[in-house]
Design a protein around this motif. Structure first.
Motif, PDB file in Angstrom:
ATOM      1  N   PRO A  22       0.829  -1.215   0.000  1.00 50.43           N
ATOM      2  CA  PRO A  22       0.000   0.000   0.000  1.00 50.43           C
ATOM      3  C   PRO A  22       0.856   1.254   0.000  1.00 50.43           C
ATOM      4  O   PRO A  22       1.981   1.280   0.511  1.00 50.43           O
ATOM      5  CB  PRO A  22      -0.810  -0.135   1.304  1.00 50.43           C
ATOM      6  CG  PRO A  22      -0.750  -1.582   1.671  1.00 50.43           C
ATOM      7  CD  PRO A  22       0.570  -2.081   1.165  1.00 50.43           C
ATOM      8  N   ALA A  23       0.311   2.331  -0.572  1.00 52.94           N
ATOM      9  CA  ALA A  23       1.054   3.580  -0.696  1.00 52.94           C
ATOM     10  C   ALA A  23       1.402   4.167   0.676  1.00 52.94           C
ATOM     11  O   ALA A  23       2.519   4.655   0.890  1.00 52.94           O
ATOM     12  CB  ALA A  23       0.254   4.574  -1.531  1.00 52.94           C
ATOM     13  N   SER A  24       0.457   4.148   1.622  1.00 55.02           N
ATOM     14  CA  SER A  24       0.719   4.740   2.936  1.00 55.02           C
ATOM     15  C   SER A  24       1.854   4.017   3.650  1.00 55.02           C
ATOM     16  O   SER A  24       2.759   4.653   4.217  1.00 55.02           O
ATOM     17  CB  SER A  24      -0.556   4.687   3.780  1.00 55.02           C
ATOM     18  OG  SER A  24      -1.006   3.337   3.911  1.00 55.02           O
ATOM     19  N   LYS A  25       1.844   2.711   3.589  1.00 59.98           N
ATOM     20  CA  LYS A  25       2.906   1.942   4.246  1.00 59.98           C
ATOM     21  C   LYS A  25       4.241   2.161   3.563  1.00 59.98           C
ATOM     22  O   LYS A  25       5.278   2.294   4.214  1.00 59.98           O
ATOM     23  CB  LYS A  25       2.529   0.459   4.233  1.00 59.98           C
ATOM     24  CG  LYS A  25       3.520  -0.439   4.953  1.00 59.98           C
ATOM     25  CD  LYS A  25       3.043  -1.885   4.939  1.00 59.98           C
ATOM     26  CE  LYS A  25       4.062  -2.792   5.661  1.00 59.98           C
ATOM     27  NZ  LYS A  25       3.616  -4.211   5.639  1.00 59.98           N
ATOM     28  N   LEU A  26       4.235   2.222   2.231  1.00 57.76           N
ATOM     29  CA  LEU A  26       5.473   2.418   1.484  1.00 57.76           C
ATOM     30  C   LEU A  26       6.088   3.777   1.773  1.00 57.76           C
ATOM     31  O   LEU A  26       7.296   3.897   2.048  1.00 57.76           O
ATOM     32  CB  LEU A  26       5.186   2.270  -0.018  1.00 57.76           C
ATOM     33  CG  LEU A  26       6.378   2.430  -0.960  1.00 57.76           C
ATOM     34  CD1 LEU A  26       7.392   1.321  -0.739  1.00 57.76           C
ATOM     35  CD2 LEU A  26       5.912   2.434  -2.408  1.00 57.76           C
ATOM     36  N   LEU A  27       5.279   4.842   1.754  1.00 57.95           N
ATOM     37  CA  LEU A  27       5.806   6.187   1.994  1.00 57.95           C
ATOM     38  C   LEU A  27       6.245   6.360   3.443  1.00 57.95           C
ATOM     39  O   LEU A  27       7.266   7.008   3.721  1.00 57.95           O
ATOM     40  CB  LEU A  27       4.741   7.222   1.631  1.00 57.95           C
ATOM     41  CG  LEU A  27       4.357   7.292   0.144  1.00 57.95           C
ATOM     42  CD1 LEU A  27       3.226   8.282  -0.072  1.00 57.95           C
ATOM     43  CD2 LEU A  27       5.567   7.686  -0.699  1.00 57.95           C
ATOM     44  N   LEU A  28       5.494   5.806   4.410  1.00 56.93           N
ATOM     45  CA  LEU A  28       5.882   5.913   5.811  1.00 56.93           C
ATOM     46  C   LEU A  28       7.218   5.238   6.062  1.00 56.93           C
ATOM     47  O   LEU A  28       8.087   5.775   6.757  1.00 56.93           O
ATOM     48  CB  LEU A  28       4.795   5.288   6.692  1.00 56.93           C
ATOM     49  CG  LEU A  28       5.064   5.309   8.208  1.00 56.93           C
ATOM     50  CD1 LEU A  28       5.173   6.749   8.704  1.00 56.93           C
ATOM     51  CD2 LEU A  28       3.965   4.567   8.958  1.00 56.93           C
ATOM     52  N   ASN A  33      13.047   5.666   7.218  1.00 59.78           N
ATOM     53  CA  ASN A  33      14.429   5.321   6.908  1.00 59.78           C
ATOM     54  C   ASN A  33      15.249   6.546   6.530  1.00 59.78           C
ATOM     55  O   ASN A  33      16.444   6.605   6.812  1.00 59.78           O
ATOM     56  CB  ASN A  33      14.473   4.295   5.772  1.00 59.78           C
ATOM     57  CG  ASN A  33      14.228   2.881   6.255  1.00 59.78           C
ATOM     58  OD1 ASN A  33      15.166   2.164   6.605  1.00 59.78           O
ATOM     59  ND2 ASN A  33      12.963   2.478   6.288  1.00 59.78           N
ATOM     60  N   LEU A  34      14.611   7.538   5.887  1.00 57.15           N
ATOM     61  CA  LEU A  34      15.316   8.770   5.558  1.00 57.15           C
ATOM     62  C   LEU A  34      15.724   9.518   6.833  1.00 57.15           C
ATOM     63  O   LEU A  34      16.853  10.016   6.941  1.00 57.15           O
ATOM     64  CB  LEU A  34      14.430   9.656   4.676  1.00 57.15           C
ATOM     65  CG  LEU A  34      15.019  11.010   4.282  1.00 57.15           C
ATOM     66  CD1 LEU A  34      16.279  10.821   3.444  1.00 57.15           C
ATOM     67  CD2 LEU A  34      13.992  11.832   3.504  1.00 57.15           C
ATOM     68  N   VAL A  35      14.828   9.585   7.816  1.00 56.81           N
ATOM     69  CA  VAL A  35      15.134  10.262   9.083  1.00 56.81           C
ATOM     70  C   VAL A  35      16.276   9.545   9.802  1.00 56.81           C
ATOM     71  O   VAL A  35      17.229  10.164  10.292  1.00 56.81           O
ATOM     72  CB  VAL A  35      13.874  10.338   9.962  1.00 56.81           C
ATOM     73  CG1 VAL A  35      14.228  10.871  11.350  1.00 56.81           C
ATOM     74  CG2 VAL A  35      12.823  11.232   9.299  1.00 56.81           C
ATOM     75  N   ALA A  86      23.128   5.671   2.403  1.00 57.87           N
ATOM     76  CA  ALA A  86      21.975   5.785   1.508  1.00 57.87           C
ATOM     77  C   ALA A  86      21.614   4.435   0.897  1.00 57.87           C
ATOM     78  O   ALA A  86      20.430   4.091   0.749  1.00 57.87           O
ATOM     79  CB  ALA A  86      22.262   6.809   0.405  1.00 57.87           C
ATOM     80  N   TRP A  87      22.640   3.646   0.522  1.00 61.88           N
ATOM     81  CA  TRP A  87      22.362   2.335  -0.054  1.00 61.88           C
ATOM     82  C   TRP A  87      21.685   1.418   0.968  1.00 61.88           C
ATOM     83  O   TRP A  87      20.708   0.738   0.650  1.00 61.88           O
ATOM     84  CB  TRP A  87      23.667   1.710  -0.537  1.00 61.88           C
ATOM     85  CG  TRP A  87      23.499   0.276  -0.977  1.00 61.88           C
ATOM     86  CD1 TRP A  87      23.055  -0.165  -2.179  1.00 61.88           C
ATOM     87  CD2 TRP A  87      23.739  -0.890  -0.185  1.00 61.88           C
ATOM     88  NE1 TRP A  87      22.996  -1.532  -2.205  1.00 61.88           N
ATOM     89  CE2 TRP A  87      23.418  -2.019  -0.984  1.00 61.88           C
ATOM     90  CE3 TRP A  87      24.206  -1.096   1.123  1.00 61.88           C
ATOM     91  CZ2 TRP A  87      23.555  -3.318  -0.528  1.00 61.88           C
ATOM     92  CZ3 TRP A  87      24.338  -2.396   1.577  1.00 61.88           C
ATOM     93  CH2 TRP A  87      24.006  -3.505   0.763  1.00 61.88           C
ATOM     94  N   PHE A  88      22.196   1.442   2.195  1.00 66.02           N
ATOM     95  CA  PHE A  88      21.679   0.534   3.220  1.00 66.02           C
ATOM     96  C   PHE A  88      20.238   0.885   3.581  1.00 66.02           C
ATOM     97  O   PHE A  88      19.333   0.045   3.536  1.00 66.02           O
ATOM     98  CB  PHE A  88      22.583   0.594   4.456  1.00 66.02           C
ATOM     99  CG  PHE A  88      22.143  -0.308   5.571  1.00 66.02           C
ATOM    100  CD1 PHE A  88      22.400  -1.670   5.528  1.00 66.02           C
ATOM    101  CD2 PHE A  88      21.450   0.203   6.667  1.00 66.02           C
ATOM    102  CE1 PHE A  88      21.978  -2.502   6.549  1.00 66.02           C
ATOM    103  CE2 PHE A  88      21.022  -0.627   7.688  1.00 66.02           C
ATOM    104  CZ  PHE A  88      21.300  -1.985   7.627  1.00 66.02           C
ATOM    105  N   PHE A  89      20.012   2.173   3.934  1.00 67.38           N
ATOM    106  CA  PHE A  89      18.669   2.559   4.374  1.00 67.38           C
ATOM    107  C   PHE A  89      17.703   2.703   3.179  1.00 67.38           C
ATOM    108  O   PHE A  89      16.502   2.531   3.345  1.00 67.38           O
ATOM    109  CB  PHE A  89      18.732   3.866   5.166  1.00 67.38           C
ATOM    110  CG  PHE A  89      19.321   3.692   6.528  1.00 67.38           C
ATOM    111  CD1 PHE A  89      18.559   3.218   7.581  1.00 67.38           C
ATOM    112  CD2 PHE A  89      20.662   3.985   6.770  1.00 67.38           C
ATOM    113  CE1 PHE A  89      19.109   3.058   8.840  1.00 67.38           C
ATOM    114  CE2 PHE A  89      21.220   3.821   8.030  1.00 67.38           C
ATOM    115  CZ  PHE A  89      20.446   3.350   9.071  1.00 67.38           C
TER     116      PHE A  89
END
Length: 676
Positions: A22-28, A33-35, A86-89
């Motif tokens: 789902p989009a919500s789960k993917l974006l969250l 991971n970015l944070v 960046a590769w790992f996260f």
């Protein structure tokens, strides 16, 4: 054709599984991971700088004294660490999937919006003045330049610059040049016509230079192609074809195409009409002749697309259909008429029906110098005394009674018998001999053999219509046969069978095969019989092809279904077909070897407190629990498309299509999106 290696296959499988996220789960997960990645990178900068200074203390002084050195050293210090983080996260956060699903489409829309805004202007016309630097200008009339003197193409160049020259004009003139290049007299006449008339030179006999309301972006007249759709990026499609636009040209249509799908799935709008439009354009360019058969209300293009419109039962119809126009020899024309009159369930009586018709038509033609009309033929087949006496008198007056005495005697002996094929044929002809339909088939003695080609002409109400003869396929004609399917259904079946039978015979026996002869039948359930299936196989070598549309294969006798699939090189399945229809498609498309993977997963509970703590953190970041996998791979044979896939899985606006070129080159079955 190429295959995918193990690593690429694994990546493809991961992407296919990720589609269901789902989009919500993917974006969250991506944001989380970015944070965390930024936090880790910020904390790692200090230890990284301390380590570098310990190895080379002089760098600290250099960095503080120069901004340029500071930037360069920051890249050298932190670049590899940033890429690693960046590769790992990014892998745990599925950043590449986020980019493909949301980022790339957004960038494309922005680029397209900027491009359309900057390129706004008058469509079809080039800006005046100097060309942009580096722009390559292609001369569309380069083939004519060496053959004409200075200023010989002045009018043509003016029309081209003004945007009054279309792709049909370009292809028509270049084809005309190819045809007359080796004939000095004809070449001189062509060049004179181009000097005098410009792009209107050598126009189609109708004077038409384009089709009204056509979809220009769908056609490529240079390659003689019509685009049907694009191959979907799905595992069912071979990797080499995914995302590729698929188009049909005469080399592919030359093996004929069979399309099956229920009503409302888009067969007419997304297949029959584009094919008819493409063939009409090619006819205007002088490279094809087309016959389109379908119900009067079928969406096969407006009447302005066609030179000849045969519409029995329509008071506004301007042409009729010649009952004997499919062959140049009378005996062959009679055989086509007999096959059209008898339905498939009466096929065992076809030979006797042919003989009965010949026993009437041949003597009548000898006596009157023309074949009998619809009503005259029905009276003779019934054995009406007045008609037979008139025929005998005409033969006696012309001196041909002795030559045809035996044929007439045989026919007369059958009159009144239970198994008389003449009575059956007369009953079938009576379906056409109705006030609303008869004018489209009858002729008078003053007209002799009737009209033998297609030109434009208008019939007055109550007057006899000019009859179109199907053996006029030597000319670039555009013919529409509009059958009265709703008002006279059985007569419509006879008319469709007659037109298709005449086309198949005329196309395969014509002497001049320079034009591609195309046939499009919107509902082919009435026209497919043993003779048409055999004739389809002969079209491949005659520079001709047919597109046949069916609602279901159950409309055909079981004995014809498999031979029909073997006679055509193109097969197309639309959504919603019945599983028993899909079975024939699945058998025709065969099987393919695939690697089947059995994966057994179980939660990973091994290790001590440190390993378990790390798995807990990873579960939070990746959004899934750590598991152990046991994979078993084996090579098995599977159907390319199963009957259940074709019946249940195909989405609306799509179809599965396989093709074969005239030279035998195959195109595997592809899932196409027909809505673009």
């Amino acid at each position: 054709m190429f295959g995918l290696g193990p690593a690429a296959k694994s990546l493809r499988e991961q992407e296919e599984q990720a589609i269901t996220v789902p989009a919500s789960k993917l974006l969250l997960r991506a944001v989380l991971n970015l944070v965390v990645a930024w936090f880790v990178f910020d904390e790692a900068r200090g230890p990284m700088a301390w380590i570098v200074v310990q190895f080379k203390p002089s760098l600290a002084t250099s960095v503080e004294s120069s901004d340029t050195v500071n930037v360069v050293m920051n890249l050298l210090y932190y670049g590899p660490v940033a890429l690693l983080i960046a590769w790992f996260f990014g892998r745990m956060g599925r950043w590449p999937l986020v980019w493909r699903r949301y980022g790339r489409p957004l960038v494309r829309r922005v680029v397209d919006a900027i491009g359309s805004r900057s390129g706004a202007g008058t469509p079809g016309k080039a800006p005046t003045g100097a060309k942009a630097q580096g722009e390559v200008v292609v001369d569309p009339w380069w083939a004519f330049r060496p053959l004409v003197g200075h200023g010989g193409l002045a009018l043509l160049d003016q029309e081209t610059a003004a945007g009054r020259v279309g792709d049909v004009d370009h292809q028509r003139l270049n084809r005309a040049l190819e045809c007359v290049r080796d004939y000095p007299d004809r070449l001189a006449a062509l060049l004179d016509a181009v000097r005098e008339h410009g792009a209107a030179a050598c126009a189609h006999p109708s004077g038409t230079r384009d089709l009204p309301g056509r979809h220009s972006g769908r056609h490529d007249l240079l390659l003689r192609q019509v685009r049907l759709g694009s191959a979907e990026d799905v595992p069912k499609n071979p990797a080499a074809y995914r995302g590729v636009d698929l188009a049909i040209d005469p080399a592919l249509l030359g093996t004929s195409l069979l399309a099956v799908g229920p009503a409302g799935t888009g067969k007419t709008r997304r297949l029959a009409r584009p094919l008819a439009e493409a063939l009409c354009l090619q006819a205007l360019a002088g490279t094809a002749v087309v016959v389109v058969v379908g119900a009067a209300d079928a969406d096969l293009g407006p009447a302005e697309w066609y030179d000849v419109v045969v519409a029995p039962g329509d008071p506004a119809s301007r042409y009729g259909l010649d009952l004997y126009g499919g062959a140049r020899r009378l005996e062959e024309a009679v055989a086509r008429l007999a096959d059209a009159l008898l339905p498939e369930e009466l096929a065992p009586r076809a030979e006797s029906a042919r003989q009965a018709l010949q026993q009437v038509v041949v003597p009548y033609t000898e006596a009157y110098g023309r074949p009998p009309g619809l009503r005259e033929l029905a009276l003779l087949l019934r054995g009406e005394p007045v008609a037979w006496d008139a025929l005998r008198e005409a033969l006696r007056a012309g001196g041909g009674l002795t030559d045809h005495q035996y044929e007439l005697a045989q026919r007369e002996r059958m009159h009144g018998q239970v198994d008389d094929p003449g009575a059956l044929l007369a009953d079938r002809l009576s379906l056409l001999d109705r006030p609303a339909l008869a004018a489209s088939f009858n002729r008078t003695s003053e007209r002799g053999g009737g009209e033998r080609g297609g030109g434009r002409g208008a019939g007055r109400p109550g007057a006899e219509l000019p009859l179109f003869a199907m053996h006029a396929l030597d000319h670039p004609l555009r013919v529409r046969i509009a059958v009265p399917e709703h008002s006279h259904p059985e007569a419509a079946r006879i008319i469709a069978r007659l037109a298709v039978g005449q086309f198949l015979y005329a196309a395969s026996t014509r002497q001049d095969r320079s034009l591609f002869a195309g046939l499009v039948v919107d509902d082919a359930s009435a026209v497919i019989d043993v003779h048409s299936v055999r004739s389809l196989q002969r079209l491949r070598g005659a520079h001709a092809g047919a597109a046949l549309l069916l609602r279901t294969l159950m409309d055909l006798p079981e004995s014809l279904r498999t031979p029909l699939f073997g006679a055509v090189g193109g097969r197309m399945a639309f959504p919603g077909i019945a599983p028993w229809d899909g079975k024939l498609f699945a058998e025709a498309w065969g099987t393919v070897w695939v690697d089947e993977r059995d994966v057994t997963r179980a939660p990973d509970t091994s290790g001590g407190i440190i390993k378990r703590s790390w798995r807990a953190v990873r579960t939070i970041l990746a959004g899934e629990r750590a598991q152990t996998e046991s994979v078993t791979t084996r090579r098995v044979e599977r159907r390319r498309w199963s009957p259940s896939d074709l019946a249940q899985v195909l989405p609306g606006g799509h179809a599965v299509l396989s093709l074969t070129a005239v030279d035998g080159t195959p195109v595997p079955p592809l899932l196409l999106d027909l809505q673009g």
